[in-house]
Design an enzyme around this catalytic site. Sequence first.
Site, PDB file in Angstrom:
ATOM      1  N   CYS A  93       0.755  -1.213   0.009  1.00  0.00           N
ATOM      2  CA  CYS A  93       0.059  -0.009  -0.077  1.00  0.00           C
ATOM      3  C   CYS A  93       0.868   1.285   0.067  1.00  0.00           C
ATOM      4  O   CYS A  93       1.988   1.052   0.202  1.00  0.00           O
ATOM      5  CB  CYS A  93      -0.715   0.041   1.218  1.00  0.00           C
ATOM      6  SG  CYS A  93      -2.058  -1.271   1.420  1.00  0.00           S
ATOM      7  N   GLY A 140      -0.742   0.602  -4.831  1.00  0.00           N
ATOM      8  CA  GLY A 140      -2.179  -0.120  -4.370  1.00  0.00           C
ATOM      9  C   GLY A 140      -3.060   0.496  -5.500  1.00  0.00           C
ATOM     10  O   GLY A 140      -3.173   1.666  -5.631  1.00  0.00           O
ATOM     11  N   ASN A 169       0.637   0.706   5.964  1.00  0.00           N
ATOM     12  CA  ASN A 169       1.476   0.022   4.722  1.00  0.00           C
ATOM     13  C   ASN A 169       2.166  -1.139   5.298  1.00  0.00           C
ATOM     14  O   ASN A 169       2.858  -0.969   6.204  1.00  0.00           O
ATOM     15  CB  ASN A 169       2.336   0.890   3.785  1.00  0.00           C
ATOM     16  CG  ASN A 169       3.172   0.102   2.947  1.00  0.00           C
ATOM     17  OD1 ASN A 169       4.423   0.643   2.690  1.00  0.00           O
ATOM     18  ND2 ASN A 169       2.944  -1.096   2.508  1.00  0.00           N
ATOM     19  N   GLY A 170       1.716  -2.431   5.023  1.00  0.00           N
ATOM     20  CA  GLY A 170       2.644  -3.423   5.861  1.00  0.00           C
ATOM     21  C   GLY A 170       1.504  -4.494   6.105  1.00  0.00           C
ATOM     22  O   GLY A 170       0.393  -4.523   5.495  1.00  0.00           O
ATOM     23  N   CYS A 194      12.900  -4.046   2.951  1.00  0.00           N
ATOM     24  CA  CYS A 194      12.445  -5.174   2.127  1.00  0.00           C
ATOM     25  C   CYS A 194      13.145  -5.067   0.863  1.00  0.00           C
ATOM     26  O   CYS A 194      13.249  -4.079   0.171  1.00  0.00           O
ATOM     27  CB  CYS A 194      10.897  -5.052   2.011  1.00  0.00           C
ATOM     28  SG  CYS A 194      10.273  -5.882   0.412  1.00  0.00           S
ATOM     29  N   TYR A 251      11.030  -4.262  -7.440  1.00  0.00           N
ATOM     30  CA  TYR A 251       9.840  -4.316  -8.277  1.00  0.00           C
ATOM     31  C   TYR A 251       8.772  -3.227  -7.629  1.00  0.00           C
ATOM     32  O   TYR A 251       8.301  -2.434  -8.022  1.00  0.00           O
ATOM     33  CB  TYR A 251       8.898  -5.570  -8.019  1.00  0.00           C
ATOM     34  CG  TYR A 251       7.637  -5.643  -8.614  1.00  0.00           C
ATOM     35  CD1 TYR A 251       7.451  -5.575  -9.856  1.00  0.00           C
ATOM     36  CD2 TYR A 251       6.501  -5.516  -7.940  1.00  0.00           C
ATOM     37  CE1 TYR A 251       6.260  -5.409 -10.553  1.00  0.00           C
ATOM     38  CE2 TYR A 251       5.269  -5.223  -8.559  1.00  0.00           C
ATOM     39  CZ  TYR A 251       5.182  -5.329  -9.819  1.00  0.00           C
ATOM     40  OH  TYR A 251       3.825  -5.226 -10.318  1.00  0.00           O
TER      41      TYR A 251
END
Length: 648
Positions: free
Chosen positions: A65, A92, A167-168, A304, A310
Amino acid sequence: MPHVAHSDDPASRRESTSVRRPPQSRDGRRRDGLLHGAPRNGDPLGGDPLDSDLLDDDPGPRDACGVFGVWAPGEDVANLTYYGLYALQHRGQEAAGMAVGDGRTVVVFKELGLVAQVFDEITLSSLSGHVAVGHTRYSTTGSSTWENAQPSYRTAGFGGPIALGHNGNLTNIIELAGSLGDSEGGQGATTDSDLITAMLAAHPGPTLVDAAMDVLPRLAGAFSLAFADASTLYAARDPHGIHPLVLGRLDDRPDGAWIVASETAALDIVGARFVREIEPGELVVIDADGPRSLTFAQADRHVCLFEYVYLARPDTTIGGRSVHATRVEVGRRLAREAPVEADLVIPVPQSGVPAAVGFAEASGIPFGEGLVKNSYVGRTFIQPSQTIRQRGIRLKLNPLRDVIEGRRLVVVDDSIVRGNTQRALVRMLREAGATEVHVRISSPPVRWPCFYGIDFATRAELIASGCGVEEIRRSLGADSLAYVSLDELVEASEQPADALCRACFDGIYPVPLADSDKLGKYRLEPFGPQTTEEVIAQALRERVTLGMNGADPSPDNHDLDLEPVPLEPAQDVGAARANGARPDGTRADAVAVDGAPADGVATNGAITNGVAANGVATNGVAANGAAVNGMTVDGVAVDGAPLGSARW
């Protein structure tokens, strides 16, 4: 070592290695309640975008997100948030929303759909204040329903509203939900984001800072948060800093204007200067005194790695390293690890472009564009037939035959999840006349699912979890296949290996995981996920017309086993009071009467004799210039609040 397979290699060793319905009122009708918005311009079903996954049956790596927050007195914070969300749309595409506070109240507007579909000038102009939080959603916990769109909202027991974007993905939500117990006001949301909001609201306080400093250390997993009350902006990042969150400033504002965002690219779009990253384990509070920092947990950084591969925009910087520069360098390293004789290097647009550039530079093979991307496909509401699905890749990509024919190709892509897309792509390139197709992937094999905010398939559906590289090559029909090695990818990111989350590649999860039955996407939904047909059926039973610009979300309506719903006689809506009272003077359910909210909720219209909470008449007739399915009548907003919103 790189993962490489050629058509003449021996086969490599095989590796072993309860959705609830939307909440209803006592009379059986659906309550739109706090955060208004019957499905309007967006996909009412939260249909998936055609992005990297070019085939409907091949869900590739789904984005996380995007969150955006702004504190800027004197600025048009709604417009700033709109452009910030537009810059984060890639993270998102299922839903978008924003919450705006003016020091006394908070208005929340959210809908299913893309940012440009959800917001228009009328809506934005009616969202006034000095603090805002925005969100673009791809569902990683909870179904893709309107109730689960963000920002989520609760009224705190210690006073005041809370709106939150996340987000997560949390990994201990079953335990957290159990400790919270019953909590009203969530409007049927089944997300970890709403759970965080509920925990903050249920805290005894006495302030939101006190609540956050107690609640945040109890959360496990990944969370980059932007949340606000009526006057103050807050930002927080989990102790591992798994997903990015940055702080920026609008320097042309003498009284100070501050931005928080998932990516630095969003700062660039709104003209803000990058100040720094929100640190892992840090809570930042922004008000008239400027930003102040509090530490709620010791940092143990694990960013991450897939953000570099990506998720993030190429014009974003993470950990001081340009994402674009990282991807180009990965391509160079991939060319050195897995050389091949070929005539042309072509990318799979758009995420494969930087790595293809790097591959061409290092290999000396010319770079070319062999695939044309249709940028206007966007979202589709029509489920294709099996025949169309088999040819679905051409919806998004089409080969340039005069470039491809008679040539040996190196095709560079960012990742392989199931392999269906690449399989169709290889076949399409051969049909266009390619003599050889060599596939190069700028990430290692994805063997493990992500539990921290990327909606990877389950491990059983990841092609690399059960197949070696040679088996995958044969499945794709490529002449050769190679992945960049994990070590080379890490080095290209210029981040310490122990400061990265690489779990999808090596299965080492930095945050301990609960039992598998507590980790599913729909673990707060006891009856399983809502399906497309269930959502359509529910909407039709409520007499809400779904669709967008004439597109029917379910053209094959004979597949829906629905009984006709008899229409009741039209009600007299002309007698409705503007203050939300029923004509007989009684208070309508969840509607403010003379400005006094019922159950802490005020709506943007009137609920009177069959008119729904967001101004949609159950007989399909709009009242007082309100909305039918969120579409304005004469462009009029109700009581100065945007259609599809609620004011507290």
